[in-house]
Design a protein around this motif. Sequence first.
Motif, mmCIF file in Angstrom:
data_model
loop_
_atom_site.group_PDB
_atom_site.id
_atom_site.type_symbol
_atom_site.label_atom_id
_atom_site.label_comp_id
_atom_site.label_asym_id
_atom_site.label_seq_id
_atom_site.Cartn_x
_atom_site.Cartn_y
_atom_site.Cartn_z
ATOM 1 N N GLN A 151 0.830 -1.205 0.000
ATOM 2 C CA GLN A 151 0.000 0.000 0.000
ATOM 3 C C GLN A 151 0.864 1.255 0.000
ATOM 4 O O GLN A 151 0.578 2.231 -0.714
ATOM 5 C CB GLN A 151 -0.923 -0.009 1.208
ATOM 6 C CG GLN A 151 -1.922 1.140 1.227
ATOM 7 C CD GLN A 151 -2.889 1.040 2.390
ATOM 8 O OE1 GLN A 151 -2.715 0.223 3.299
ATOM 9 N NE2 GLN A 151 -3.927 1.868 2.387
ATOM 10 N N ALA A 152 1.919 1.247 0.796
ATOM 11 C CA ALA A 152 2.806 2.409 0.865
ATOM 12 C C ALA A 152 3.534 2.620 -0.459
ATOM 13 O O ALA A 152 3.694 3.752 -0.923
ATOM 14 C CB ALA A 152 3.817 2.220 1.995
ATOM 15 N N ILE A 153 3.954 1.531 -1.077
ATOM 16 C CA ILE A 153 4.657 1.634 -2.358
ATOM 17 C C ILE A 153 3.716 2.133 -3.451
ATOM 18 O O ILE A 153 4.094 2.948 -4.296
ATOM 19 C CB ILE A 153 5.260 0.272 -2.736
ATOM 20 C CG1 ILE A 153 6.387 -0.096 -1.775
ATOM 21 C CG2 ILE A 153 5.777 0.287 -4.174
ATOM 22 C CD1 ILE A 153 6.927 -1.494 -1.974
ATOM 23 N N ALA A 154 2.473 1.659 -3.436
ATOM 24 C CA ALA A 154 1.503 2.060 -4.460
ATOM 25 C C ALA A 154 1.213 3.553 -4.415
ATOM 26 O O ALA A 154 0.892 4.170 -5.437
ATOM 27 C CB ALA A 154 0.209 1.269 -4.284
ATOM 28 N N ALA A 155 1.349 4.139 -3.221
ATOM 29 C CA ALA A 155 1.069 5.570 -3.069
ATOM 30 C C ALA A 155 2.238 6.453 -3.498
ATOM 31 O O ALA A 155 2.093 7.675 -3.601
ATOM 32 C CB ALA A 155 0.709 5.868 -1.616
ATOM 33 N N SER A 156 3.405 5.871 -3.738
ATOM 34 C CA SER A 156 4.581 6.651 -4.127
ATOM 35 C C SER A 156 4.499 7.036 -5.599
ATOM 36 O O SER A 156 3.816 6.393 -6.394
ATOM 37 C CB SER A 156 5.860 5.862 -3.856
ATOM 38 O OG SER A 156 5.844 4.659 -4.581
ATOM 39 N N GLU A 157 5.233 8.080 -5.971
ATOM 40 C CA GLU A 157 5.092 8.640 -7.314
ATOM 41 C C GLU A 157 6.181 8.197 -8.284
ATOM 42 O O GLU A 157 6.015 8.314 -9.499
ATOM 43 C CB GLU A 157 5.078 10.167 -7.233
ATOM 44 C CG GLU A 157 3.891 10.702 -6.443
ATOM 45 C CD GLU A 157 3.876 12.214 -6.393
ATOM 46 O OE1 GLU A 157 4.862 12.820 -6.879
ATOM 47 O OE2 GLU A 157 2.894 12.791 -5.891
ATOM 48 N N ASN A 158 7.304 7.694 -7.784
ATOM 49 C CA ASN A 158 8.375 7.294 -8.684
ATOM 50 C C ASN A 158 9.211 6.185 -8.040
ATOM 51 O O ASN A 158 9.053 5.877 -6.856
ATOM 52 C CB ASN A 158 9.260 8.483 -9.055
ATOM 53 C CG ASN A 158 9.785 9.201 -7.825
ATOM 54 O OD1 ASN A 158 10.537 8.621 -7.034
ATOM 55 N ND2 ASN A 158 9.380 10.474 -7.657
ATOM 56 N N ASP A 159 10.110 5.621 -8.837
ATOM 57 C CA ASP A 159 10.900 4.489 -8.355
ATOM 58 C C ASP A 159 11.811 4.868 -7.201
ATOM 59 O O ASP A 159 12.020 4.064 -6.276
ATOM 60 C CB ASP A 159 11.735 3.915 -9.503
ATOM 61 C CG ASP A 159 10.878 3.205 -10.541
ATOM 62 O OD1 ASP A 159 9.715 2.882 -10.216
ATOM 63 O OD2 ASP A 159 11.369 2.984 -11.666
ATOM 64 N N GLU A 160 12.383 6.060 -7.236
ATOM 65 C CA GLU A 160 13.282 6.472 -6.154
ATOM 66 C C GLU A 160 12.536 6.580 -4.833
ATOM 67 O O GLU A 160 13.029 6.180 -3.776
ATOM 68 C CB GLU A 160 13.936 7.809 -6.502
ATOM 69 C CG GLU A 160 14.908 8.326 -5.434
ATOM 70 C CD GLU A 160 16.030 7.339 -5.160
ATOM 71 O OE1 GLU A 160 16.444 7.243 -3.982
ATOM 72 O OE2 GLU A 160 16.464 6.637 -6.087
ATOM 73 N N GLU A 161 11.335 7.094 -4.891
ATOM 74 C CA GLU A 161 10.527 7.192 -3.677
ATOM 75 C C GLU A 161 10.144 5.802 -3.170
ATOM 76 O O GLU A 161 10.129 5.552 -1.957
ATOM 77 C CB GLU A 161 9.267 8.010 -3.957
ATOM 78 C CG GLU A 161 8.444 8.293 -2.695
ATOM 79 C CD GLU A 161 7.251 9.183 -2.976
ATOM 80 O OE1 GLU A 161 6.386 9.293 -2.084
ATOM 81 O OE2 GLU A 161 7.175 9.760 -4.075
ATOM 82 N N LEU B 182 10.977 1.472 0.940
ATOM 83 C CA LEU B 182 11.427 0.127 1.278
ATOM 84 C C LEU B 182 12.612 0.157 2.240
ATOM 85 O O LEU B 182 12.660 -0.595 3.210
ATOM 86 C CB LEU B 182 11.819 -0.629 0.005
ATOM 87 C CG LEU B 182 10.658 -1.077 -0.890
ATOM 88 C CD1 LEU B 182 11.179 -1.596 -2.222
ATOM 89 C CD2 LEU B 182 9.834 -2.149 -0.193
ATOM 90 N N ARG B 183 13.571 1.058 1.971
ATOM 91 C CA ARG B 183 14.734 1.154 2.852
ATOM 92 C C ARG B 183 14.332 1.583 4.254
ATOM 93 O O ARG B 183 14.772 1.002 5.253
ATOM 94 C CB ARG B 183 15.755 2.135 2.277
ATOM 95 C CG ARG B 183 16.534 1.613 1.074
ATOM 96 C CD ARG B 183 17.743 2.494 0.806
ATOM 97 N NE ARG B 183 17.361 3.883 0.551
ATOM 98 C CZ ARG B 183 17.096 4.381 -0.654
ATOM 99 N NH1 ARG B 183 17.160 3.588 -1.721
ATOM 100 N NH2 ARG B 183 16.775 5.651 -0.814
ATOM 101 N N ASP B 184 13.486 2.616 4.339
ATOM 102 C CA ASP B 184 13.088 3.145 5.647
ATOM 103 C C ASP B 184 12.280 2.121 6.435
ATOM 104 O O ASP B 184 12.497 1.931 7.639
ATOM 105 C CB ASP B 184 12.263 4.425 5.470
ATOM 106 C CG ASP B 184 13.102 5.582 4.952
ATOM 107 O OD1 ASP B 184 14.353 5.466 4.991
ATOM 108 O OD2 ASP B 184 12.513 6.587 4.506
ATOM 109 N N ARG B 185 11.328 1.470 5.773
ATOM 110 C CA ARG B 185 10.510 0.475 6.470
ATOM 111 C C ARG B 185 11.347 -0.738 6.886
ATOM 112 O O ARG B 185 11.154 -1.285 7.966
ATOM 113 C CB ARG B 185 9.349 0.031 5.568
ATOM 114 C CG ARG B 185 8.207 1.041 5.519
ATOM 115 C CD ARG B 185 7.088 0.570 4.614
ATOM 116 N NE ARG B 185 5.928 1.447 4.734
ATOM 117 C CZ ARG B 185 4.885 1.193 5.511
ATOM 118 N NH1 ARG B 185 4.844 0.082 6.217
ATOM 119 N NH2 ARG B 185 3.862 2.024 5.570
ATOM 120 N N SER B 186 12.262 -1.135 6.032
ATOM 121 C CA SER B 186 13.105 -2.285 6.366
ATOM 122 C C SER B 186 13.991 -1.966 7.559
ATOM 123 O O SER B 186 14.135 -2.779 8.488
ATOM 124 C CB SER B 186 13.967 -2.669 5.162
ATOM 125 O OG SER B 186 13.169 -3.087 4.085
#
Length: 277
Positions: free
Chosen positions: A234-244, A249-253
């Motif tokens: 869900q968090a990834i789907a809300a992001s606007e680009n690959d870098e975001e 992913l890095r922050d959550r991990s």
Amino acid sequence: MADVTFQSVVTLDCRACHPACYRAQLNRFVLDGASTEPANYYKALKGDQAGTQGTCGSARTWGHCTLSIENGSPAAPIDFPSAAPEIDWKDVVSTAVGQAISIAENQRFQDGNHRTALVTMFEMISSAGLHVRYDVNMFRLYVFMKCLSDDVGEFPRHTSAESKVAMIGIMNRSVFIRVITDQDIAFAAEGGARPRGSLIPVAFNEREGLARTVKHDLPQQLQEVFAYKAAMDQAIAASENDEEKRKILRDRSRDSKQNNPKVFARFTWLYPKYSHF
């Protein structure tokens, strides 16, 4: 239905009764008293001999196979004597794992087949006088059971031979014969210590602890992983680009490794593509 205690449901001695009767008792424990085994099976076995002590449950006043404790006095909780040091413990583990896989594949019960299989495996190992480490990786054992019939997350479906090899590997690192040490004597109550070098039996509360973990914790652990994956998606789907997306992913991990390491470890095992973040 109220929780059914291990003592009041698992009334038979797995060394002296029909294996199917004991598995059904364990299934009833896992499902809080619900009996899902076909009743005709027990009618066929009623009065049939089983084990070294006669018919199922005859360690007390049982005279025939039954799941109802109203038909006899259930055996009291017992400790299993320790195995001798020369026991072929790897053969015990291999046989117990094979029985667990058979239960999981046959799906005889309406529900709780995988957990019943694991409790049966632990009971078979315990009845041979072998202790199981408290930190045995039950989650992986559970997944290897479930993946016999379907993928679990990104963990692919396994054949029974593949699951058996993996489960034997886990259990071979998790069983042992416990011997009284000087430290045990030091911590024992005054006058209550066994002599140094004595073999320690497998206590009933050890068996009950393993069974309760299988019953209560494993489904919740798997659901925690699926919920973590859903939140990540869900968090990834809300992001606007690959870098975001990579930053999320890095922050959550990083946060999960610090604050919820067990869930994160299970998650990256089931979804290995996330393990490098």
